[in-house]
Scaffold this active site. Structure first.
Site, short mmCIF file in Angstrom:
data_model
loop_
_atom_site.label_atom_id
_atom_site.label_comp_id
_atom_site.label_asym_id
_atom_site.label_seq_id
_atom_site.Cartn_x
_atom_site.Cartn_y
_atom_site.Cartn_z
N ARG A 51 -13.97 13.45 -2.56
CA ARG A 51 -13.49 12.60 -3.64
C ARG A 51 -12.15 13.14 -4.18
O ARG A 51 -11.26 12.39 -4.53
CB ARG A 51 -14.52 12.52 -4.77
N TYR A 103 -1.47 -12.30 -10.52
CA TYR A 103 -2.69 -12.47 -9.73
C TYR A 103 -3.90 -12.60 -10.67
O TYR A 103 -4.00 -11.91 -11.68
CB TYR A 103 -2.85 -11.28 -8.79
N ASP A 175 3.75 -4.50 -8.86
CA ASP A 175 2.86 -4.79 -7.74
C ASP A 175 3.73 -5.32 -6.60
O ASP A 175 4.28 -6.42 -6.68
CB ASP A 175 1.82 -5.82 -8.16
N LYS A 200 -3.98 -6.00 2.10
CA LYS A 200 -3.13 -7.09 2.54
C LYS A 200 -2.23 -6.67 3.70
O LYS A 200 -2.72 -6.23 4.73
CB LYS A 200 -2.33 -7.62 1.35
#
Length: 387
Positions: A51, A103, A175, A200
């Site tokens: 992690r 978005y 973004d 994406k």
């Protein structure tokens, strides 16, 4: 690899990656382990728990940082995980200026999660620098941008917006998912933070979910690393491996995405049943000249409005053969969707309409199939519903 002098096409394949020292394996190994041997209590060889850090993730973070011309990179389990991490920088009472057509998932986390923690948000037209400036308050700590925006493909002046944020001692985060670092590098234009949904274009094959934050500020990177470890929204090594596979072909894919989108946009622009096309590569687009200045090409995303109703738009997006009706974007396959009931359903209708997100708006993620097949598919779907 010393990539300081290499172009992005070369760095996309080599940056952050090297043959495995033990075996000579060319591809980055998938380090599928949760913990690491320590030489003595508290003395490890760079990794202690996955992690906190994983070698496969490190390779991806170095690769992405190189592509964005950033000094530092951090990866997360989703694009929303990266956005959440930026919001972790803020405190109750802070104010955020953002766009009125962001978005839907970004709008949702702003309004339905963080407003409950007493953060304040102003949604404004980001194409208007005066509107951005007017929205700032004494407690504004963050300017959050998308450019091109999702879904209306509006273009924001990154240099101008970043200058406003600096003037007010606020952070400027962008973004960059739609453009990717192949087409646009916001840190070079003055931004403090770049966010990506790795799901994406950077992944590129619709088979992985991930996010990333890139910055040149060591203090921000340290805080991102703290939240990355403390909150735990980190990707696994297999996901990191898949994104590294995707970045290798990013330049060639983006060239094809852009070329296909340009051809489809020009065809739609002449179609009798299409009221409006949103694509910055069209000279009629209000942000065309600015996009040409701050981007290397115009991307693979576009939207268009039919001369019809929400129901007819729903029929069109449900009638394609090559295009797949699905959310998400940026894969090699072409996708089509209707923002109102799908990706932007979390935004109240009145706000959507006011921002220009009409019921008949259709969003297209143009893939890398042959452009003639894509045009024929759209033509048949539109004619079947509106002829």
């Amino acid at each position: 690899m010393d990539d300081d002098h290499h172009r992005i096409e070369t760095r996309s394949i080599h940056a952050g990656q090297r043959p495995d020292e033990d075996t000579g394996a060319l591809m980055t190994p998938i380090h599928a382990n949760s913990t690491y041997e320590q030489d003595a209590p508290g003395e490890h060889r760079g990794y202690e728990y996955s992690r906190t850090g994983n070698p496969t993730r490190t390779d991806l973070e170095e690769n992405l940082a190189s592509l964005e011309n950033a000094d530092y990179g951090r990866c997360f389990s989703s694009g929303m995980g990266s956005i959440n991490t930026v919001l972790n920088l803020l405190e109750a009472g802070d104010h955020v200026v953002t766009g009125n057509d962001v978005y839907g998932g970004t709008h949702r986390i702003f309004t339905q999660v963080y407003e409950d923690y007493e953060l304040e948000f102003s949604f404004v037209d980001m194409t208007d620098l005066e509107a951005i400036e007017a929205a700032f308050r004494e407690n504004t700590e963050l300017l959050w941008l998308e450019t091109p925006t999702n879904p209306l493909m509006s273009i924001v002046d990154v240099e101008g917006a970043a200058e406003i944020a600096r003037k007010h001692d606020a952070l400027c985060a962008i973004d960059n998912t739609f453009a990717t670092p192949y087409l646009q590098r916001p840190l070079d234009l003055g931004a403090d933070i770049v966010s990506h949904s790795l799901t994406k274009y950077l992944g590129g094959h619709s088979d992985v979910v991930g996010g990333a934050l890139l910055t040149n500020d060591p203090d921000l990177d340290e805080r991102f690393g703290f939240y990355q470890n403390a909150v735990g929204a980190t990707p696994g090594p297999f996901e990191c491996f898949l994104v590294l596979r995707g970045t290798k072909t990013l330049p060639v894919r983006m060239d094809r995405h852009c070329g296909n989108a340009r051809g489809i946009a020009e065809w739609l622009d002449d179609h009798r049943d299409v009221d409006r096309v949103y694509y910055p590569g069209l000279e009629s687009h209000p942000g065309h000249e600015l996009a040409a200045e701050q981007m290397d090409d115009f991307g693979g995303m576009l939207c268009f409005e039919l001369d019809g109703s929400l129901e007819q738009a729903s029929e069109v997006v449900s009638s394609t053969d090559v295009f797949t009706l699905a959310e998400s974007l940026g894969g090699v396959e072409s996708l089509i969707e209707q923002p109102a009931p799908m990706t932007h359903a979390a935004i109240p209708r009145e706000e959507r309409i006011e921002a220009g997100l009409t019921d008949s708006l259709i969003r297209v993620s143009v893939g890398i199939e042959h452009v003639d097949d894509l045009i024929a598919d759209l033509d048949a779907a539109i004619d079947a519903v509106l002829s």
